[in-house]
Scaffold this motif. Structure first.
Motif, PDB file in Angstrom:
ATOM      1  N   ILE A  21     -10.187 -38.513 -20.707  1.00 50.17           N
ATOM      2  CA  ILE A  21     -10.494 -37.180 -20.189  1.00 50.17           C
ATOM      3  C   ILE A  21      -9.336 -36.748 -19.301  1.00 50.17           C
ATOM      4  CG2 ILE A  21     -11.831 -38.092 -18.242  1.00 50.17           C
ATOM      5  CD1 ILE A  21     -13.609 -35.603 -18.498  1.00 50.17           C
ATOM      6  N   HIS A  22      -8.913 -35.486 -19.466  1.00 46.72           N
ATOM      7  CA  HIS A  22      -7.670 -35.007 -18.862  1.00 46.72           C
ATOM      8  C   HIS A  22      -7.890 -33.875 -17.876  1.00 46.72           C
ATOM      9  CE1 HIS A  22      -4.883 -36.531 -22.158  1.00 46.72           C
ATOM     10  NE2 HIS A  22      -6.083 -36.856 -22.555  1.00 46.72           N
ATOM     11  N   HIS A  23      -7.195 -33.930 -16.767  1.00 48.72           N
ATOM     12  CA  HIS A  23      -6.947 -32.769 -15.909  1.00 48.72           C
ATOM     13  C   HIS A  23      -8.204 -31.959 -15.605  1.00 48.72           C
ATOM     14  CE1 HIS A  23      -2.847 -33.831 -16.699  1.00 48.72           C
ATOM     15  NE2 HIS A  23      -2.966 -33.547 -17.975  1.00 48.72           N
ATOM     16  N   LEU A  24      -9.224 -32.627 -15.136  1.00 48.73           N
ATOM     17  CA  LEU A  24     -10.472 -31.942 -14.788  1.00 48.73           C
ATOM     18  C   LEU A  24     -10.415 -31.496 -13.330  1.00 48.73           C
ATOM     19  CD1 LEU A  24     -13.353 -31.084 -15.525  1.00 48.73           C
ATOM     20  CD2 LEU A  24     -14.120 -33.372 -14.841  1.00 48.73           C
ATOM     21  N   ASP A  25     -10.543 -30.203 -13.125  1.00 51.56           N
ATOM     22  CA  ASP A  25     -10.604 -29.618 -11.792  1.00 51.56           C
ATOM     23  C   ASP A  25     -11.906 -28.848 -11.645  1.00 51.56           C
ATOM     24  OD1 ASP A  25      -8.060 -30.044 -10.258  1.00 51.56           O
ATOM     25  OD2 ASP A  25      -7.192 -29.159 -12.067  1.00 51.56           O
ATOM     26  N   GLY A  26     -12.486 -28.875 -10.460  1.00 54.99           N
ATOM     27  CA  GLY A  26     -13.687 -28.096 -10.197  1.00 54.99           C
ATOM     28  C   GLY A  26     -14.644 -28.843  -9.290  1.00 54.99           C
ATOM     29  N   THR A  27     -15.796 -28.255  -9.066  1.00 54.44           N
ATOM     30  CA  THR A  27     -16.781 -28.873  -8.189  1.00 54.44           C
ATOM     31  C   THR A  27     -18.169 -28.796  -8.793  1.00 54.44           C
ATOM     32  OG1 THR A  27     -17.175 -26.827  -6.964  1.00 54.44           O
ATOM     33  CG2 THR A  27     -15.462 -28.285  -6.107  1.00 54.44           C
ATOM     34  N   ILE A  28     -19.001 -29.737  -8.375  1.00 58.50           N
ATOM     35  CA  ILE A  28     -20.423 -29.747  -8.701  1.00 58.50           C
ATOM     36  C   ILE A  28     -21.183 -29.397  -7.428  1.00 58.50           C
ATOM     37  CG2 ILE A  28     -22.377 -31.188  -9.373  1.00 58.50           C
ATOM     38  CD1 ILE A  28     -20.614 -30.627 -11.723  1.00 58.50           C
ATOM     39  N   ARG A  29     -21.962 -28.338  -7.493  1.00 61.00           N
ATOM     40  CA  ARG A  29     -22.688 -27.847  -6.327  1.00 61.00           C
ATOM     41  C   ARG A  29     -23.909 -28.718  -6.041  1.00 61.00           C
ATOM     42  NH1 ARG A  29     -26.803 -24.755  -6.520  1.00 61.00           N
ATOM     43  NH2 ARG A  29     -26.383 -24.196  -8.675  1.00 61.00           N
ATOM     44  N   LYS A  30     -24.196 -28.935  -4.770  1.00 58.03           N
ATOM     45  CA  LYS A  30     -25.398 -29.666  -4.383  1.00 58.03           C
ATOM     46  C   LYS A  30     -26.638 -28.964  -4.930  1.00 58.03           C
ATOM     47  CE  LYS A  30     -23.639 -31.659  -0.061  1.00 58.03           C
ATOM     48  NZ  LYS A  30     -23.760 -31.678   1.421  1.00 58.03           N
ATOM     49  N   GLY A  31     -27.548 -29.745  -5.477  1.00 60.24           N
ATOM     50  CA  GLY A  31     -28.793 -29.206  -5.998  1.00 60.24           C
ATOM     51  C   GLY A  31     -28.694 -28.618  -7.390  1.00 60.24           C
ATOM     52  N   SER A  32     -27.534 -28.767  -8.056  1.00 62.27           N
ATOM     53  CA  SER A  32     -27.356 -28.195  -9.393  1.00 62.27           C
ATOM     54  C   SER A  32     -27.847 -29.163 -10.470  1.00 62.27           C
ATOM     55  CB  SER A  32     -25.887 -27.847  -9.630  1.00 62.27           C
ATOM     56  OG  SER A  32     -25.064 -28.990  -9.480  1.00 62.27           O
TER      57      SER A  32
END
Length: 271
Positions: A21-32
């Motif tokens: 898996i390559h170049h993953l950027d971002g966030t996972i929000r709490k409660g999602s």
């Protein structure tokens, strides 16, 4: 005060010298509640292992918010069912975060195990050997173990494989209950209809992020086609991981759309 549970910064994960898996950027929000989808070999299970720390990044990083406790349910195929253990033994592993490996289990702990088994429809199964369980019964047992862990972040890798429709419905109900408790949940799922019906947010992978955000946007036909073509091209060429114009899941003709999806992955409103 942040509302972020996980942050991915240019994350690349793999095995040996081969990135998965390559170049993953971002966030996972709490409660999602997020489904992770893609073809076989697209990096879904690899991502789960990277988040929980079983697999170390080749590049970039996974940042977990301070104090977040994680529970990880791997694929059934990774469990040795020939090991001479009973249901109660497997479920009690969920007590390790609070008792440690050598801690003594209390009467309250045993009561909690019984309640967890009741919650997944396996009351009275405590002494059953795990090698006598059906696929659905084993998955219910593993969900009971997750229940005991009382985690803030729950990672489930293909929990609906090789289980009957009744069990799928019951496990979905339990996941939605966790979501209602504002736990953060990521689930690897193959059935896209199941995703559309039950998961507000989706991350579509093809060894790199193709789209990420609200499920109905992420699973549009054009995104699924791009994921399939990218995956097929990768299988044919298998290049070494080198950043390029696709490095962050942005395509030349769909750059703005993907950026919109990615921002939704950062913090869409849960359904």
């Amino acid at each position: 005060m942040t509302n972020t549970c996980l942050t991915f910064r240019d994350l690349t994960l793999g095995y040996g010298s081969h990135p998965a898996i390559h170049h993953l950027d971002g966030t996972i929000r709490k409660g999602s509640l997020t489904a992770v989808v893609g073809a076989n070999g697209s990096g879904k299970s690899t991502l789960m292992k990277g988040i929980v720390g079983v697999l170390k990044p080749m590049a970039g990083e996974v940042i977990r918010a301070p104090g977040v406790r994680a529970a990880y349910l791997p694929q059934q195929s990774e469990l040795d069912r020939s090991f001479p253990a009973r249901v109660v033994d497997l479920v009690s592993l969920g007590l390790w975060p609070r008792r440690g490996l050598l801690g003594r289990y209390t009467r309250g702990d045993r009561d909690d195990v019984g309640k967890a088994l009741m919650a997944v429809g396996l009351g009275g199964f405590e002494k059953r050997p795990i090698d006598t369980l059906s696929g659905g019964q084993l998955q219910r047992t593993l969900f009971a173990r997750v229940l005991l862990q009382d985690a803030d972040l729950i990672l489930l890798d293909e929990p609906f494989n090789a289980v009957d429709a009744k069990t799928v419905g019951d496990l979905i109900a339990l996941i939605k209950h966790w979501h209602g408790e504002e736990r953060t949940i990521m689930v690897v799922v193959h059935d896209l209809d199941l995703v559309r019906q039950n998961f507000p947010e989706t991350l579509l992978l093809a060894r790199q992020p193709i789209a990420w955000g609200e499920t109905r946007e992420t699973l549009k036909p054009e995104n699924l086609l791009r994921a399939r073509r990218f995956h097929e091209a990768w299988e044919e060429n298998a290049p070494w991981c080198e950043p390029d114009e696709h490095a962050h899941g942005h395509d030349h003709h769909d750059r703005d759309h993907d950026h919109h999806d990615h921002q939704h992955g950062v913090g869409p409103r849960a359904a």
